[in-house]
Structures are given as structure tokens and as C-alpha cells.
Design a protein around this motif. Structure first.
Motif, mmCIF file in Angstrom:
data_model
loop_
_atom_site.group_PDB
_atom_site.id
_atom_site.type_symbol
_atom_site.label_atom_id
_atom_site.label_comp_id
_atom_site.label_asym_id
_atom_site.label_seq_id
_atom_site.Cartn_x
_atom_site.Cartn_y
_atom_site.Cartn_z
ATOM 1 N N UNK A 1 25.121 0.547 17.964
ATOM 2 C CA UNK A 1 26.075 -0.209 17.355
ATOM 3 C C UNK A 1 25.543 -0.802 16.180
ATOM 4 N N UNK A 2 24.328 -1.250 16.031
ATOM 5 C CA UNK A 2 23.769 -1.783 15.013
ATOM 6 C C UNK A 2 23.500 -0.616 13.917
ATOM 7 N N UNK A 3 22.980 0.509 14.379
ATOM 8 C CA UNK A 3 22.654 1.566 13.652
ATOM 9 C C UNK A 3 24.099 2.085 13.008
ATOM 10 N N UNK A 4 25.159 1.988 13.693
ATOM 11 C CA UNK A 4 26.375 2.396 12.722
ATOM 12 C C UNK A 4 26.712 1.248 11.670
ATOM 13 N N UNK A 5 26.569 -0.056 11.681
ATOM 14 C CA UNK A 5 26.779 -0.811 10.782
ATOM 15 C C UNK A 5 25.598 -0.362 9.642
ATOM 16 N N UNK A 6 24.364 -0.105 9.967
ATOM 17 C CA UNK A 6 23.607 0.082 8.733
ATOM 18 C C UNK A 6 24.072 1.400 7.988
ATOM 19 N N UNK A 7 24.726 2.559 8.897
ATOM 20 C CA UNK A 7 24.996 3.764 8.162
ATOM 21 C C UNK A 7 26.362 3.439 7.258
ATOM 22 N N UNK A 8 27.064 2.645 7.947
ATOM 23 C CA UNK A 8 28.270 2.157 7.171
ATOM 24 C C UNK A 8 27.948 1.585 5.649
ATOM 25 N N UNK A 9 27.242 0.802 5.846
ATOM 26 C CA UNK A 9 26.400 0.049 4.588
ATOM 27 C C UNK A 9 25.746 0.914 3.493
ATOM 28 N N UNK A 10 24.738 1.705 4.179
ATOM 29 C CA UNK A 10 24.470 2.951 3.261
ATOM 30 C C UNK A 10 25.218 4.002 2.671
ATOM 31 N N UNK A 11 26.180 4.433 3.517
ATOM 32 C CA UNK A 11 27.188 5.090 2.934
ATOM 33 C C UNK A 11 28.204 4.710 2.001
ATOM 34 N N UNK A 12 28.474 3.548 2.286
ATOM 35 C CA UNK A 12 29.236 2.782 1.362
ATOM 36 C C UNK A 12 28.739 2.685 -0.117
ATOM 37 N N UNK A 13 27.490 2.697 -0.068
ATOM 38 C CA UNK A 13 26.537 2.319 -1.523
ATOM 39 C C UNK A 13 26.315 3.651 -2.089
ATOM 40 N N UNK A 14 26.205 4.529 -1.181
ATOM 41 C CA UNK A 14 25.634 5.848 -1.819
ATOM 42 C C UNK A 14 26.810 6.765 -2.223
ATOM 43 N N UNK A 15 27.869 6.786 -1.588
ATOM 44 C CA UNK A 15 29.042 7.583 -1.804
ATOM 45 C C UNK A 15 29.610 7.913 -3.122
ATOM 46 N N UNK A 16 29.630 6.647 -3.823
ATOM 47 C CA UNK A 16 30.071 6.733 -5.270
ATOM 48 C C UNK A 16 29.237 7.629 -6.055
ATOM 49 N N UNK A 17 27.602 7.579 -5.836
ATOM 50 C CA UNK A 17 27.115 8.663 -6.464
ATOM 51 C C UNK A 17 27.025 9.901 -5.930
ATOM 52 N N UNK A 18 27.294 10.044 -4.828
ATOM 53 C CA UNK A 18 27.342 11.648 -4.124
ATOM 54 C C UNK A 18 28.739 12.024 -4.456
ATOM 55 N N UNK A 19 29.744 11.517 -4.818
ATOM 56 C CA UNK A 19 31.001 11.773 -5.475
ATOM 57 C C UNK A 19 30.872 12.492 -6.613
ATOM 58 N N UNK A 20 29.997 11.734 -7.467
ATOM 59 C CA UNK A 20 29.818 12.309 -8.676
ATOM 60 C C UNK A 20 28.683 13.432 -8.900
ATOM 61 N N UNK A 21 28.294 13.718 -7.841
ATOM 62 C CA UNK A 21 27.420 14.819 -7.735
ATOM 63 C C UNK A 21 25.733 14.525 -7.815
ATOM 64 N N UNK A 22 25.659 13.060 -7.775
ATOM 65 C CA UNK A 22 24.313 12.892 -8.063
ATOM 66 C C UNK A 22 23.298 12.871 -7.056
ATOM 67 N N UNK A 23 22.137 13.545 -7.027
ATOM 68 C CA UNK A 23 21.293 13.727 -5.808
ATOM 69 C C UNK A 23 20.896 12.437 -5.292
ATOM 70 N N UNK A 24 20.780 12.308 -3.870
ATOM 71 C CA UNK A 24 20.109 11.374 -3.162
ATOM 72 C C UNK A 24 18.822 12.075 -2.732
ATOM 73 N N UNK A 25 17.634 11.594 -3.063
ATOM 74 C CA UNK A 25 16.355 11.931 -2.822
ATOM 75 C C UNK A 25 15.551 11.021 -1.852
ATOM 76 N N UNK A 26 14.963 11.524 -0.652
ATOM 77 C CA UNK A 26 13.954 10.810 0.077
ATOM 78 C C UNK A 26 12.881 11.328 0.395
#
Length: 937
Positions: free
Chosen positions: A750-775
Motif C-alpha cells: 500500500x505504501x509502495x503504491x503511494x510512492x509509485x503514484x507520486x513518482x508516476x505523477x511527476x514523471x508522466x509529463x516528461x514521458x508523454x513528451x518523449x523525454x527519456x527517464x534514465x536510471x
């Protein structure tokens, strides 16, 4: 296809243990079943019996005579282990099952196994010299060649051994004519007992058996293939063969299966070492399999079937000439639309691994319909295949079934499996009807219903149709001579129950479905994800790959992927009460799963035990409470963030003996394991003060800065930023939370899902523009690709997943798009240890390519899991297994590396284990690549 709960299990350490178990079973009138890896297909390794599992301890090579070309082995020895042992002598054990990395020699003797090269080497029976065994009453015997005179003399002895010799001589004399009349003359037969050995019919040309009537009897050959129904083998002397000096493959592609079958006869005239068929169904499944898809590069187009034709010789020139002859013949006869030639040993091995994965790929089909093994082991003379297989297919079509086709065209043995749902009445009707009609078809062609997989519960009921009532009487007489009380694996070969008795699945099979936080819809639900495990036992391999680390360390079936899946299935199917789903016993079974994800890639069925464990832990801790240690490790980012305010004090305090003692007592964190240090300054602090280049011609890149790079190893983050900026990118950081990997691994979904929602919420705008996310940290970045999608199930999560890359993966993509980087080209050696999640979801090829681009000679160590697995290696009860895994291959390889060799490991846990066990500092690829950059001109 079958399951039976045993009375008990004995794991003997030596022959004396086996004898004690045999005698106890005799006194208690209990059935006895010897087994090895449990990979047999037709039910002969399950019974209501005391099971003797030889694979854990009785697995040694006892003696090898290289000059005499023989080895003495224990029954639990795995075939690949024997071949590794004798390889430096230029020898091999000829029969090569597709399960060679986990099938034992005892199982091969019990089954009379064959394999891809049986056209040259024959069956296991052709390689047995003598066996040491225990009879039903505990008498220890040595069976081998017996002359006619010695047969008569031994028959005069008292006791069970003497009776056996007398009965064997009597059976030979009484049934010789019937044996000659009813046994198939094509040697590729393992159905029934080997009474043909008594009179010398149906034996492979060139076999050492010779004329049985003239030579007396080879008692060892007589008992091979008896499936544990006559005696219990404790060691065996087996023949070894000279290993070919070189081999080559010609993989011929066909648009039609029938064309492949018709051309096989022409191919056989060229004297091949193997001719193996794989059909479109298997090839399509391979494309959807993470590991096998990487091996599909040799496939041209979309063939209906391929034939893998292998040649062996003393030189590369010789095998090239043989391939050239085949290609000339193919051009003249115009069969096959394409061919891939493979002369490189590594490429050949990759192709063979795909072929060997065929069975597991089939059984891993999603849904309740599975390719079932019950008519899959027929064999006819090879010249009849092109006529035999279409009639086989007609029977399938008549009963509304499709089939999968693969196997050994070289010897007329194809493993043809109908796809059937055994959970519905219609499926059971199909099994009955198809088994009956295929048996008749095989007899029409003078073939055999069992050619290497044995009879077991699937084909024993049909032996009387194949041999007639009189020879079945002879089989029963032989069985009574050895086992008058019918206690040795009863119900197999003789006096068998019906084919539909003791099914693993059947019309009464039901499961309940837990409410899950992770999305299992892609597998058909949680229970279906468990049922993907089909028992082929690839998780029991020990020589290669990652799966399954805990089995490699313990050799305990409970701690294999298969063992865990069986335990979960027992709960979900009602064999155990639902309360066990949150019980301590199931927790013990799941505990040693390192969540490495090796099974997700290396299991042919893609069983994702890590994901199943995450969900199980979520339910278990909801019912039983979350331990302190889980809170510490699951929220490691929060702990590091607090410590980063006073890193020197944190490091000093955490290194004190009293602190380590307290951590061990209170949280179970082993004091022997060094704790990671916090950096003096965090990566994000450095980045805030970092001045990027003015120009970024290749656009933006989001760097997903994980917890460990941020607080423990900021030098890796700095190297990555400088490397990406040198490549022409503007690096961006986002306001992220911990990826959730530590939370997921501790069941805190449940806590991991909250983290995932936070991160996806901040990364999605970049991904939708085609910006790579590098780890940089594989387990963290790949959480975005895997678990975040399962936790959220949103379009944004899937978009972020598609745009998330490991650094080396991203560089490889961009290089293909024109990226140029100048490296110094040092020519040094880099020893690479890949991270488990990286190997499972991406593979190490991008890392190897990046290092080679930078001028390194790359040596990749097949070290499996390093044993750390995040927090696993810190935990007191897991420390010893963690160290054992690290010392299995990784630490020795690092210690053996030259001082100037660069040790490379993308994973933070892996680098910690290398430092702890090998005393060497391993570098992240980002550090290595940044250091290798040429200075700007």
C-alpha cells in the motif's frame, strides 16, 4: 499431469541410508519410490510411497577411467555435472536430455532417457555397464554382464538374488519367440521392460549389447527403464564417449511442417549428429519469453517449423564441408525457404538452449488449456514420419484439439502434445479418446508408444495393446521375481490404474482467489500465476544462470521456485486450509526467495515468484503484524534522509560494536555485515550547485536518482550526469520519492503504491513528451517498468514504463541513433557481474556493449545472484546463505582477476557483497564510462 501425496520423504546421504530406508519400508510394508530431479513426464515419480530423493546428497562422481572411458556415479548426479567433470578429458556421457541441467543419472537409468543426439549415442541403456542396487528385501547386488554359465550358477544361490537369476533365465526361454515377434525392431523403444535384451532384438546397431542369447544376459541393461519398479540403484558404472572436436549447425526454415518432415529423410542421408524439429507454436511462445526472445536472432521470417541440423567432426573444415553438402542438396531439392548457419560455439549453444526450452515454453501457455503429455513420446521408423504425423494430426482434429510439434526427426520420435483443458469433462474425454486412437496408429506403423519418456501412469495402461496379453504376463512375472510384495513404485508398467487416475488437475479441481494489490490479470489471476509452474524443474539447475539462488545454496526442493509454487497451489486449491495463506509454514517456504526475478526470465513458463512473494507478504503482514526490521529496511530512504543531516555522526554511531549488537538483537541485522556509509554530501546537493553546459543539442533526460546514489554513492550520480552532458543532454531531476523497491520487497504494497503514484505523477509529463527517464540502480529504475505498472494499472504508469531506461540501455539506443562519444580506448579488461533484475528484465548486453564501446575487453562472469538481494544479506537468519551464494562463483572470480582488471557491477547490493567477500571495489558502469571519456579537444 499427475500428483500423489507421498507417505514420507527420505533424503539419503549414502548407500547405508538407502539400505536403512529400504529395510524400514519392508518391515512396515510401505511402498518405496526412488527419484532424482522429479522431471519425468508421465507420472512415474509420484506415488503413495516413501520417496527416496537422491539429488541433494548422493550426487557425486565416484570414479572416472579416462582411458577405459567409463565413470562410476551416484544416482543423484545431474547429467550436466557429469559432463562438466569429464569435459577436460575430452569425454561426455552420450544421452543428452533437454533437462540435462537438472535431470539425474538415476532418473535417466530409471527412464532409459535419450535426447537430441540419440541417432549417434542411442539411449541410456546403451551406456550402462553395471549397477549397484538394493533389492526389495535390502539385499545389495551388483548387476552387469553374466555369461550363460554364470547365469545358471547364480541361479543356484539362495535368497532373492538367486530367485531373480532363475526367473530371468526361465522368462527368456519361455518367451523368446514372443519377444522376437512383438517387440518393435526399431531400437527407439522404452515401453515396458527390456525383455528384448534377453534375446538381442530391437537393439541399436553398434550397441555394446550384442546378441543376448549368445552372451548370456547383461542384468544392468535389463533393469534400465524399469522406473523404480524392480530395484533401487545406489551407484552405476556408465560408458563415456569421445567428445566431438567441433560442431556446426544448419537451421533450415520451412513455411510448412509437412515439408520439414518430408525433407528429413534426405537430410538423414548426409550423416548428421542431430536433426531436431521445432514448430511455430514453440517459436511464437519463445518470442513472448524474456530470456528466449534474446535467442531468436537466428530465426528468419515467421517459419511454420525449423529443423536444427547438427554435424560433428574433427575440424572446422570438416563440419563446414558437411554443411556445404547439405546446402547444395537443399538447393537441388528446393526444401526450406531459408537457412541460418552457425559455426560459433556460443551461437550454437544459444540455439540449443532455445530448442531445450521447448517443453517449458509449451507448458507455460497461459490459461487452463495446456499441451498435455500423454501421447507425446511415440516413435516410428524415421522414414514413416511424413505419413505418420498427418494421421496424428487428423486424430487431433477429429477431437477438436490442436497440437504442438517438436522433437527428434533423426530417430522418428516427435513429442506431439494436444492442447487440452483437464479441468472440464470434455478435456478428460479428449484424453481418453486420443490416447486410445494414437495407440492404434502407432501399432499400425510398428512403432512404440514410449520412446524416451517412459510409461508411468500415462502409458502403462496401454502396454497390453502394444505387446499382447502373453508378454504382459511375462512383465508381471519379471516384476514378481524382483518384487513379490509389489512395493517398488507400484502401478507403473504393470497393474496400472487408469490414465485419468490421480490427475494434478481434473474436473474437481478448484481454487480460491485472494484479493490482490498487485495486478495479476495478465496471468489470469493470482492462482493462474501460480499454476504457470508446470514442474519442469528448471529452477533446480545449479551450473548456470540466476534461478534459483536459494536452491543453489540449499539443494532443498522446498527452496526452489517449483517448491514454492507447489506450496502456494496446495493452499489455493484447498489441499491445505485457506488460513495457511497467512500462516508461518508458508512464510518459511517463501522466506528464502531472494526476489531476484531469475524465474521471471529463466523459467520457460515465466513464473514470477518474486511478484507472488510480494503479494503473499502483503497478506501475511496484514494478518500477523509488520516487524520493526521491515519498517527500517522498507523505509530506508527516510532513514538515510534523516542521517544525511549529520552523516559523520551517523556513520560513527552505526559502526560502534554496541550499535551493531543492538541492531542484531532488536532488528535481526547481522553484526558481521558492514553497514553502508552515508556520503559527506548528497548527490542532490552537488546537483544544485552544478553548472550544466550551455548547450544541450540532444535534448532533455530525466535522471531517476535513486536512494543509494542520492545518499550513499553520489559519485555514481556525478559520473552519470557528466557522461550524459558530454553526450549532449540536459539532465533534469524531478521531485521523486523512493522508487518503492524496498517497500515492495518487504510486503508494504500500500505504501509502495503511494510512492509509485507520486513518482508516476511527476514523471508522466516528461514521458508523454518523449523525454527519456534514465536510471542507475537496476532494481530502482526497473520498478518503474514492472511493479509500478502492476500497482497502478494506469496509462500514465505504462507510458512512464515505456520511457524508462537503464543508463547503458539508453546509451545503446542513442548510439544506434547517431550518438558519438570519444573514449580513450584503454584496452583494459572489465569483469562484469550483472544485477539480477537487470538480467531478468533487460539483459546485460547493453552494459557489455557500452563497455566495449569504451574500449574494454569484457569478461562476464556467470555468477548468478550475488546473494545480497537488497536487505536479504543483512538479515541475521539469511547471512550465511548470502555469503554462500557470494562465494559460489562471484567472489572467487573477483579474487582471481588481475589487479588491473576493472570490476564492474551496476547493483549497489552486488558492489557491497564484492567488497565484503572479495575485498575489491567494484565500479558502476557510469563511473567506468565517465573515466574512459577522452578529454574534450
Amino acid at each position: 499431469m499427475y500428483q500423489v501425496e507421498p507417505i514420507g520423504v527420505v533424503i539419503p546421504r549414502d548407500a547405508d541410508d538407502v539400505q536403512a530406508a529400504v529395510e524400514v519400508a519392508r518391515r512396515q510394508q510401505v511402498a518405496l519410490l526412488p527419484r532424482g530431479g522429479g522431471t519425468s513426464l508421465t507420472g512415474q515419480t509420484v506415488n503413495r510411497a516413501l520417496v527416496l530423493d537422491f539429488s541433494r546428497h548422493m550426487n557425486r562422481v565416484l570414479e572416472v577411467d579416462a582411458e577405459g572411458q567409463w565413470a562410476k556415479v551416484e544416482p543423484g548426479l545431474v547429467q550436466d555435472e557429469l559432463n562438466r567433470h569429464v569435459r577436460p578429458m575430452g569425454l561426455l556421457f552420450g544421452p543428452d536430455t533437454s533437462t540435462s541441467n537438472r535431470a539425474t543419472l538415476g532418473g535417466m537409468l530409471g527412464n532409459n532417457s535419450g535426447g537430441s543426439h540419440s541417432i549417434v549415442y542411442g539411449l541410456t541403456v546403451d551406456h550402462v555397464i553395471e549397477v549397484t542396487a538394493l533389492l526389495a528385501d535390502g539385499t545389495r547386488v551388483v548387476f552387469g554382464d553374466v555369461t550363460p554359465e554364470e547365469l545358471a550358477r547364480r541361479g543356484q544361490r539362495g535368497g532373492l538374488e538367486g530367485r531373480i537369476y532363475r526367473e530371468v533365465a526361465r522368462i527368456r526361454d519361455a518367451y523368446a519367440d514372443e519377444i522376437r515377434a512383438r517387440y518393435p525392431h526399431h531400437w527407439r523403444r522404452v515401453a515396458g521392460y527390456n525383455l528384448n535384451e534377453l534375446v538381442g532384438v530391437g537393439i541399436k546397431p553398434g550397441s555394446v549389447a550384442g546378441d543376448g542369447a549368445a552372451r548370456g544376459v547383461n542384468m544392468a541393461r535389463l533393469v534400465v527403464g524399469s522406473e523404480g519398479t524392480l530395484l533401487t540403484i545406489v551407484d552405476a558404472k556408465v560408458r563415456l564417449m569421445r567428445r566431438p572436436k567441433t560442431t556446426a549447425l544448419d537451421v533450415i526454415h520451412y513455411r510448412d511442417l509437412q515439408e520439414a518432415l518430408e525433407s528429413s529423410q534426405s537430410i538423414l542421408e548426409t550423416g548428421p549428429y542431430a536433426v531436431e524439429l521445432t514448430d511455430k507454436m514453440i517459436l511464437d511462445l519463445a518470442r513472448d519469453n524474456i530470456e528466449q526472445a534474446q535467442r531468436m536472432g537466428f530465426v528468419q521470417g515467421d517459419p511454420a517449423a525449423i529443423l536444427i541440423v547438427e554435424y560433428a567432426g574433427d575440424s572446422e573444415a570438416e563440419v563446414r564441408a558437411k554443411v556445404a553438402d547439405l546446402e547444395a542438396r537443399r538447393a537441388r531439392a528446393r526444401f526450406g525457404y531459408a537457412a541460418t548457419l552457425a559455426f560459433d560455439p556460443a551461437e550454437q549453444q544459444s540455439i540449443w538452449k532455445l530448442r531445450k526450452a521447448g517443453l517449458g515454453l509449451l507448458l507455460g501457455m497461459k490459461g487452463d488449456k495446456k499441451p498435455i503429455a500423454f501421447v507425446e513420446d511415440t516413435a516410428v521408423a524415421p522414414e514413416h514420419l511424413a505419413e505418420f504425423v498427418p494421421r496424428f494430426r487428423e486424430i487431433f482434429a477429429k477431437h477438436d484439439a490442436i497440437g504442438a510439434y517438436y522433437g527428434h526427426c533423426s530417430v522418428g520420435c516427435l513429442h506431439i502434445r494436444p492442447v487440452i483443458d483437464l479441468k472440464i469433462p470434455r478435456g478428460l474425454e479428449q484424453v481418453r479418446a486420443i490416447a486410445d486412437e494414437i495407440t492404434g496408429l502407432v501399432l499400425d506403423f510398428g512403432g512404440t508408444i514410449s520412446s524416451e519418456h517412459g510409461d508411468g501412469r500415462a502409458r502403462s495402461p496401454f502396454l497390453e495393446r502394444m505387446y499382447g496379453r502373453r508378454l504382459m504376463g511375462a512383465f508381471r512375472e519379471l516384476k514378481r521375481a524382483f518384487d513379490s510384495e509389489n512395493r517398488l513404485n507400484p502401478g507403473n508398467i504393470v497393474d496400472a490404474p487408469g490414465i485419468l487416475e490421480n490427475l494434478r488437475y481434473g474436473v474437481g479441481y478448484t481454487t480460491w482467489e485472494p484479493t490482490t494489490l498487485l495486478d495479476f490479470s495478465g496471468q489470469g489471476g493470482f492462482a493462474a500465476a501460480v499454476e504457470l509452474c508446470n514442474g519442469v524443474g528448471v529452477c533446480r539447475k545449479t551450473l548456470e544462470g540466476t534461478m534459483c539462488p536459494s536452491y543453489m545454496a540449499t539443494k532443498d526442493e522446498e527452496h526452489s521456485t517449483r517448491g514454492r509454487a507447489n506450496a502456494l497451489r496446495a493452499v489455493l486449491s484447498g489441499r491445505l486450509p485457506p488460513s495457511e495463506f497467512t500462516g508461518t509454514r508458508l512464510h518459511e517456504v517463501m522466506d528464502l526467495c531472494l526476489e531476484c526475478k531469475g524465474c521471471k526470465a529463466e523459467c520457460p513458463a515465466n513464473v514470477d515468484m518474486a511478484k507472488l512473494k510480494y503479494e503473499f507478504l502483503h497478506h501475511y503482514y496484514a494478518a500477523n503484524g509488520l516487524p520493526l526490521r521491515n519498517r527500517v529496511f522498507g523505509r530506508i530512504e527516510r532513514l538515510n534522509r534523516l542521517g544525511a543531516h549529520l552523516p559523520a555522526l551517523f556513520n560513527w554511531t552505526s559502526g560502534l560494536a554496541v550499535t551493531r549488537w543492538l541492531l542484531e538483537r532488536v532488528a535481526g541485522i547481522d553484526r558481521r555485515r558492514p553497514l553502508p556509509k552515508l556520503a559527506a554530501a548528497t548527490f542532490t546537493e552537488w546537483f544544485r550547485h552544478h553548472a550544466p553546459p550551455a548547450a544541450a543539442p540532444r535534448g532533455e533526460v530525466v535522471l531517476f536518482h535513486d536512494t543509494f546514489v542520492t545518499y550513499n554513492t553520489p559519485e555514481i550520480g556525478r559520473a552519470a550526469v557528466e557522461l550524459l552532458e558530454a553526450a549532449g543532454y540536459r539532465v533534469v531531476l524531478v521531485d521523486k520519492k523512493c522508487c518503492g523497491r524496498p517497500l515492495i520487497s518487504k510486503g508494504m504494497l500500500a505504501e509502495a503504491r503511494a510512492h509509485a503514484a507520486w513518482n508516476v505523477g511527476r514523471l508522466a509529463s516528461y514521458a508523454r513528451r518523449g523525454v527519456p527517464i534514465v536510471g542507475l540502480e537496476p532494481s530502482c529504475l526497473l520498478t518503474l517498468r514492472d511493479e509500478s505498472v502492476d500497482l497502478l494499472g494506469t496509462d500514465d504508469a505504462r507510458t512512464v514504463a515505456r520511457h524508462a531506461f537503464l543508463l547503458e540501455e539508453f546509451l545503446a539506443r542513442e548510439r544506434a541513433r547517431g550518438l558519438e562519444l570519444r573514449f580513450s580506448g584503454s584496452g583494459r579488461t572489465a569483469l562484469l557481474h550483472g544485477h539480477c533484475h537487470q538480467k531478468a528484465l533487460v539483459g546485460t548486453a547493453p552494459t557489455v556493449a557500452a563497455l566495449r564501446w569504451a574500449g574494454f575487453r569484457v569478461e562476464e562472469v556467470d555468477s548468478g545472484c550475488c546473494g545480497m538481494a537488497g536487505s536479504f544479506g543483512f538479515e541475521r537468519e539469511h547471512y550465511d546463505i548470502s555469503v554462500a551464494l557470494g562465494n559460489r562463483r562471484l567472489a572467487p572470480a573477483v579474487k582471481a582477476a588481475a589487479a588491473d582488471t576493472v570490476i564492474v557491477a551496476p547493483g549497489v547490493s552486488c558492489r557491497q557483497q564484492i567488497a565484503h567477500l572479495a575485498g575489491r571495489r567494484a565500479l558502476h558502469p557510469a563511473e567506468v564510462l565517465r573515466a574512459a571519456l577522452s578529454p574534450p579537444s
